[in-house]
Design a protein around this motif. Structure first.
Motif, PDB file in Angstrom:
ATOM      1  N   LEU A   1      -3.550   9.956   9.973  1.00 14.83           N
ATOM      2  CA  LEU A   1      -4.737   9.320   9.398  1.00 14.83           C
ATOM      3  C   LEU A   1      -4.452   8.940   7.948  1.00 14.83           C
ATOM      4  O   LEU A   1      -4.021   9.768   7.155  1.00 14.83           O
ATOM      5  N   PRO A  34      -6.160  15.132  13.155  1.00  7.48           N
ATOM      6  CA  PRO A  34      -4.927  14.391  12.891  1.00  7.48           C
ATOM      7  C   PRO A  34      -3.758  15.336  12.652  1.00  7.48           C
ATOM      8  O   PRO A  34      -3.907  16.386  12.029  1.00  7.48           O
ATOM      9  N   ALA A  37      -8.046   7.563  18.211  1.00 10.01           N
ATOM     10  CA  ALA A  37      -7.847   8.934  17.729  1.00 10.01           C
ATOM     11  C   ALA A  37      -8.116   9.948  18.830  1.00 10.01           C
ATOM     12  O   ALA A  37      -7.356  10.911  19.019  1.00 10.01           O
TER      13      ALA A  37
END
Length: 261
Positions: free
Chosen positions: A98, A122, A86
């Motif tokens: 995500l 995200p 991430a």
């Protein structure tokens, strides 16, 4: 609220763009969903790589066209792996998705790791109603990986999450909703048997990542993933049971032509 389907030219444009780009998509997902996720990506012309071999999270996280992280990948890798993937995507400006599988189902240590991924902003978040309500701080009431709430009930929570962290949030259900906190799209259709095929929801996250690769309109890219999924599922309806449906769904996904009349 705008309703979108496969028939809308914006949806077909996004699929055509994906097929032209043939994006490399890197994913961390659970071993239950990995096979279907890879096959979904291959069906639309994307190239998948899945897993945490050696330095993949750092290298592929930076250099893929898009990344998706299914939190249930913690079944087979450590928290440091998903955080590295991430972080690498976020720092490199690579769009990433995500999927907070089973958040709010009563496993606090797991929930803390998943919620910690929001630090890396995200590009999009997808899940069922219980997961997304819990991610937003509500009482989702999930039972393991299954929702006890409806997608309609999740919309206000979805809008809050999207607006607060600057993401596109999407909830799956009889009607899927996609929002950035200001504008909300609705995508209906599909087939209930998608809920009876292992990894179907998880694989939608992979398709979202592929659609986000190179996207100018990220809301439309996420909506397109849902509309394409729904259309393929509807075209697979002649299948008799859930096993043949899963195969027919992949077939129809691979056969969708954005230039068809």
């Amino acid at each position: 609220m705008k309703e979108l389907t496969w028939k809308d030219p914006e949806i077909r444009h996004e699929l055509a763009r994906l097929k032209a780009l043939k994006p490399f998509c890197y994913g961390l997902t659970n071993y239950v969903a990995a096979n279907l996720s890879a096959n979904v990506l291959l069906a639309v012309g994307a190239g998948p790589a899945i897993g945490t071999a050696m330095d993949w999270p750092a290298v592929f996280g930076r250099h893929a066209h898009a990344v998706w992280i299914n939190a249930a990948s913690l079944m087979s890798c450590g928290p440091e792996d998903i955080r590295l993937a991430a972080r690498s995507a976020h720092e490199a400006g690579v769009p990433w998705v995500l999927d907070p599988v089973a958040v709010g189902a009563g496993a606090p240590a797991y929930d803390a790791v998943v919620k910690g991924l929001l630090e890396f902003r995200p590009t999009a978040i997808r899940g069922n109603a219980s997961e997304l309500i819990a991610l937003a701080g509500g009482q989702g009431g999930g039972q393991g990986v299954e929702t006890t709430m409806t997608s309609d009930q999740a919309v206000p929570f979805l809008e809050n999450v999207a607006a607060s962290i600057g993401t596109v949030a999407a909830v799956s259900g009889p009607v899927d909703y996609i929002t950035d906190g200001r504008v909300t799209y609705a995508v209906g259709g599909g087939d209930v048997r998608l809920t009876q095929v292992t990894g179907a929801g998880c694989s939608l996250g992979a398709l979202m990542a592929a659609m986000l690769a190179g996207a100018q309109d990220r809301m439309m890219a996420v909506a397109a993933a849902h509309a394409v999924y729904a259309e393929a599922a509807e075209r697979a309806q002649p299948a008799v049971g859930t096993g043949s449906f899963a195969v027919a769904f992949l077939d129809q996904l691979s056969l969708l032509n954005p230039l068809e009349e």
